[in-house]
Design an enzyme around this catalytic site. Sequence first.
Site: not given
Length: 548
Positions: A209, A215, A271-272, A358, A389, A504
């Site tokens: 954005k 990153e 974002g999510r 979040e 399992h 951050k």
Amino acid sequence: MTPACFEHLPLYSELQEAARHIAQPHMHLRHLLEDPTRFDTFSLAACGLHYDFSRQRLTGKALSLLRTLAGARGVHNRFREMISGTPVNVTEKRAALHTAARSFSTAPLIVGGEDIMPRIRRVRAEMQSFSRKILNGDITGSTGKRFRHVVVIGIGGSYLGTAFISEALAALSDTGIRLHYLSNVDIHNLGDIAGKIDPETTLWVVISKSYTTTETMANAHQARTLMLEKGLSPARHFVTVTAKGSPGDVDGPGGGTDSLAAFHMFDFIGGRYSVTSAVGGVPLSLFLGWERFERILKGAEEMDRHAAAAPPEENLPLTAALISFWNNNLLGYPAQALIPYAAPLRKLAPHVQQLSMESNGKSVTAEGQHISFSTGYILFGEPGTNAQHSFFQLLHQGRPVPVEFIGVRTPLYSHFPTTTKGVSNHQELWANLISQPMALALGRENDDPARSFPGNRPSSTLVLESLTPENVGRLLSFYEAKTVYEAFLWGTNPFDQFGVELGKVLATDVRKEMAAKNRDPRHAPETLDPISRRYVEMLFRKDERGAP
């Protein structure tokens, strides 16, 4: 505004009494499930999904109290306010309109005095045109070859939802495009992708954005370097999904000199919650084709309408949110497992994990008041039967954790014959899907304590008819709406995420010291705390033997 804290409502003491009642031995699930009408009473169906919560530790009275609580908290009205543009993201003073990204209504949607729908439709049209030109070969790479690989460069919500949908619908992809995700700044992620792609036929989609995410920008820089080393022009191999006016916008400071196009994302879509915006739309329309992506949007829109309009006694995501509230705040379960019995849904749990944790991992109300109750829960998952399992031992005989099972009635592949023990693979999968919730609920007594199962472990089962684009869109919207409804019950803001910022900020200090040491190996990182300093020294030490 959300009414006062739910703990202060007289109704809450009735819910606490209902929770004490359900804890009595005669209320064990094995006794509740003796009721032949329980499945019909504790199930709902809408929008192609069937939601069975008959194996929750829940009575009709408790469910009625929960629905009354939803009314007292005003969550249904709050949800309608959200989709109509009210600024429910109060800490950032903005609307939360992920639902607008998949709206096909012609009605205006006014935010801050502006109808935002023309902008939504414009971006949608730009994506449609771009994807068709790419898939038709009208837009090619710098050597004239058609694109065969698309690499999404993004982190968190910039890729998790897209990864979930691309995995869920991979069997339907016939565009000739392979989709990759460069999400981790770890160089191993880029190295792995570099070994799988042909740079000449690769399109990179940079999603940020602000176009400053550390990153993402680091990975974008490495990707551009890779293309330049191959003698390819980044301007013919990169597109951006970013905010209008950001450094990555074609009309922004960068002027679009190193990208084919820029697609706008909006500050009212977090974002999510962004997979049905350009964040997911650009890569998914290339991977699946525009028509299938549009079907995803329409499925999500259908569930949005249901979540907003259906009364509480028929509302799937609201009911699921009430059950989560019951399990978390009244019965004291701190976690939830999400187990899809469908391998294509393998990326659903990571997406919902971010969406839920979040959004709802908060310590203050939307008004900024500290809270004394639990919000959010630890969410984890893995597809069945793999999970059986892996960690089901704990679910059956260790700590009890509510489970949400997901089944798909009709598989994408149905031409395989009956195999072992007289059933098909899909029938074997369903045998496990049917038996695991019952084993968790009923348990089993045994003279050998090690072979005894306590049971009384709650679960729900969500069934889809098939993995169509519409159903995947409905499933996406179901979990988004469930997450929002949970937050409205707690009175928290599910649209900010300040908890990701402190690490951050501290990383900036560490990064500066590393950069200084790159310039001068003798530099000592004195500004850092003693432990962080030792780790910097470990990283730069040529002799890798020994501890820090």
